[in-house]
Design an enzyme around this catalytic site. Structure first.
Site: not given
Length: 489
Positions: A251-252
Site C-alpha cells: 500500500s502507499k
RNA sequence: GCCGGUAUCGUCUAGGGGUUAGGACACGUGGUUCUCAGCCACGGGACCGGGGUUCGAAUCCCCGUACCGGUACCA
C-alpha cells in the site's frame, strides 16, 4: 486449442505492481503458447470506477510493453470489453439461472441481514444467509412480484464438495455448506463481480484464469456458476500476492505502488518487467537477467511459487542498473536526453556550442556505471551542464578551506594552461606533475580539484571530468574555488 | 470464530528420501583506484516446531504454530 487468458482490472485505482505482475503472467502465458491475451475492464461498480483510472491502467500496461490482443482500443470478436457496456448479458444470465432453478429472488432487506450478521459476529459465530426467501410460499412470491418489490438474486449453492485443480496450488476443495447463497444480481439490477466475471470468462472463451491469490475463496462460487450456466470451467492459477517488507499487502505506506510512479522514478520498463516476472516465479535454473523473449520462452504457470513475495526495492535497483549498463549509445541518448531536456539541462545555452551530442554521449557514458535509476543521470550530470556549481558545504570545508589549497590550485591552473592538446593523458601528466612539484601525493591535489570543479567529493575520474569540462571552464572554476581557501599561511 | 492458502539465508528463489542445501539482491572483507560507482575475489547467513513413516526426513504423513487471504446487494 490456443489458450485465451485475460487481465480484468477494476478501474477503481491505478495499475499497481501486483496487478501489473498478474497482467504480465497472463501476457507471458499467452505469448508462450501462441494464445490470446485479452484486457477486460471490470467497471460494474460505477461509484468507484472512473475513466481516468482506465487510462492510467492502459498507460501502465503500455509502458511495460504488455500488449493485449483484444480489449479497449483494439476491439475484438467479443466486444465490448467494458463490463459497463455488457450489463444486459449479466442480467439475462441471472434470469436464466432463476429459470433453471440455480438461483432465486431474495426480497430480504439488506439492513436486516447486516444486523443479523453483525450480531452473530459479535457472538463470535459464523453467519450465512438463512435462505428465508427460498422458503417463501408461491402465493407470497406472486404477491411480491406483483408489487414489484425490489429484490436481489441469489445463487442457490448446492450441497457437496466443490473442487478444482489450481495450476499453482494443486487441488483445492471447499464444502458447499460453508458457502452462502451469494448475490449474483443486486436489487438495482447490476451484477456482482461473481456473475459478471463468470459470464464474461465463459463468453470470451477464457481457458486459463490467472489472477491474484485473494480470489481463491471466490473460485468455488465461480466453478458453480460456470457449471450452472452450462459453460466449460477454465483452469485456474492463483498467483500469490506482492507484499511490503512488513508482509502486508502493498500500500502507499510502503512507498510507490503504481507502476507509473516507477516510470517517473527512473526505472526502465524492461527492468521492471524482468523484476516483476521474478517475483513469485523462477525459470527453474539460475538465470535472473532475462530478455522478454527469454521470459516468454521459459514461462510456465507451474513455476509460480505458492507464498507471498516481498517487493524488494534494492533488488529492483540492481536490476535497473543492469539494464542501464546494457544500454547502447543510441538507446542511452534516446532515454536520457529527454529527461535532461525536461530538467532544462539540455541543450546548453547558446554560448556553449562546444558541447555536441558526442560530448554529451561521453558524459553519459561516464555516468552510466554509476546510475541505478535514470534520475541519477540528472543529478550527476548537472555539474557538467550548468555554469554555476553547487558547492557541498562539508566538502568545501574539508578540501578547499585549508590555506594551502589556494597556492596548490594556482599551481595546477598554471600547469593546465600549458597542456596541449587538452586531452586526458596531457591533463593527467599536468595534475601529477603539479602534485610532485608541490611535494604532495596526487590524491591530495585531486580531492580539492574535484570539489573545486564538481562541488562535491564524488564524480567520474578527475582527468576525464576535466577534459569533459574543457580548459576554460575548469580554470574558471578552480579560480573561483581558491576563494574558499583561508587567507594567509 | 469459520473457510482457504503458505512456510528454504534479512529478501527473491533453486532443489528435494542420502547434496559441502545451489544462485541472485543486500551485507562484510580484500583487490583495482584520485573519490564514488563499477568490476573481480573471498566471507558470514536458511530448510517454522513437535511427532510419525524410514536404515536415513529439510524432502512423505499427522498435529501444532506463525503469517497471508476470504468471510458484503466491493472487486
Amino acid at each position: 486449442m490456443a489458450p485465451r487468458v485475460r487481465f480484468a482490472p477494476s478501474p477503481t485505482g491505478y495499475l499497481h505492481v501486483g496487478g501489473a505482475r498478474t497482467a504480465l503472467f497472463n501476457y507471458l502465458y499467452a505469448r508462450r503458447h501462441g494464445g490470446r491475451f485479452l484486457l477486460r475492464i471490470e467497471d460494474t461498480d460505477v461509484e468507484r470506477s472512473s475513466a481516468d483510472m482506465v487510462t492510467g491502467i492502459l498507460d501502465g500496461l503500455r509502458w511495460l510493453g504488455i500488449t493485449w490482443d483484444e480489449g479497449p482500443e483494439v476491439g475484438g470478436p467479443h466486444a465490448p470489453y467494458f463490463q459497463s457496456e455488457r450489463l444486459e448479458r449479466y442480467s439475462a444470465a441471472a434470469d436464466r439461472l432463476v429459470a433453471s432453478g440455480h438461483a432465486y429472488a431474495c426480497y430480504c432487506a439488506p439492513e436486516r441481514l447486516r444486523g443479523e450478521r453483525e450480531a452473530a459476529e459479535a457472538k463470535g459465530e459464523a453467519w450465512k444467509y438463512d435462505r428465508a426467501c427460498l422458503a417463501l410460499t408461491p402465493e407470497r412470491l406472486a404477491e411480491l412480484r406483483a408489487e414489484g418489490a425490489p429484490h436481489a438474486i441469489r445463487f442457490k449453492v448446492p450441497e457437496g464438495t466443490v473442487s478444482f485443480n489450481d495450476a499453482v496450488h494443486g487441488p483445492i476443495a471447499f464444502e458447499g455448506a460453508t458457502i452462502e447463497d451469494f448475490v449474483i444480481r443486486r436489487s438495482d439490477g447490476y451484477p456482482t463481480y461473481h456473475l459478471s466475471v463468470v459470464v464474461d470468462d465463459a463468453e470470451m472463451a477464457i481457458t486459463q484464469v490467472v489472477r491474484g491469490d485473494d480470489h481463491i475463496s471466490n473460485t468455488p462460487k465461480h466453478v458453480l456458476l460456470f457449471q450452472a450456466l452450462g459453460a466449460a470451467v477454465p483452469e485456474f492459477a492463483h498467483v500469490p500476492l506482492i507484499v511490503g517488507t512488513d508482509k502486508k499487502r502493498l500500500s502507499k505506506r510502503h512507498g510507490a505502488t503504481s507502476v507509473l510512479e516507477y516510470q517517473k522514478a527512473g526505472y526502465l520498463p524492461d527492468a521492471m518487467v524482468n523484476f516483476l516476472a521474478l517475483l513469485g516465479w523462477a525459470p527453474g535454473d539460475d538465470r535472473e537477467v532475462m530478455t522478454r523473449e527469454e521470459l516468454i520462452a521459459s514461462f510456465a504457470l507451474e513455476g509460480i511459487s505458492g507464498g507471498n513475495a516481498v517487493f524488494d526495492t534494492a533488488k529492483l535497483d540492481w536490476m535497473n542498473g543492469q539494464y542501464i549498463a546494457a544500454l547502447d549509445d543510441a538507446a542511452l541518448l534516446a532515454t536520457v536526453t529527454p529527461l535532461l531536456e525536461t530538467a532544462g539541462l539540455w541543450p546548453l545555452a547558446a554560448g556553449s556550442a562546444d558541447r555536441s551530442e558526442a560530448w554529451l554521449l561521453t558524459l553519459l557514458g561516464l555516468l552510466k556505471p554509476r546510475a541505478k535509476r535514470l534520475t541519477d543521470f540528472l543529478e550527476q550530470a548537472r555539474p557538467f551542464l550548468t555554469d554555476t556549481v553547487d558547492y557541498d558545504t562539508a566538502a568545501v570545508e574539508k578540501h578547499l578551506s585549508p590555506a594551502h589549497t589556494r597556492e596548490q590550485l594556482a599551481a595546477l591552473i598554471g600547469a593546465l594552461r600549458g597542456v596541449e592538446p587538452f586531452t586526458e593523458p596531457g591533463v593527467e601528466a599536468a595534475v601529477r606533475g603539479t602534485a610532485e612539484a608541490l611535494g604532495i601525493k596526487a590524491g591530495a591535489l585531486i580531492h580539492p580539484t574535484r570539489v573545486g570543479i564538481i562541488g562535491k567529493t564524488t564524480s567520474p575520474g578527475i582527468f576525464e571530468s576535466i577534459v569533459l569540462l574543457g580548459r576554460e571552464r575548469t580554470i574558471a572554476r578552480l579560480e573561483h574555488a581558491q576563494s574558499f581557501s583561508a587567507v594567509g599561511a
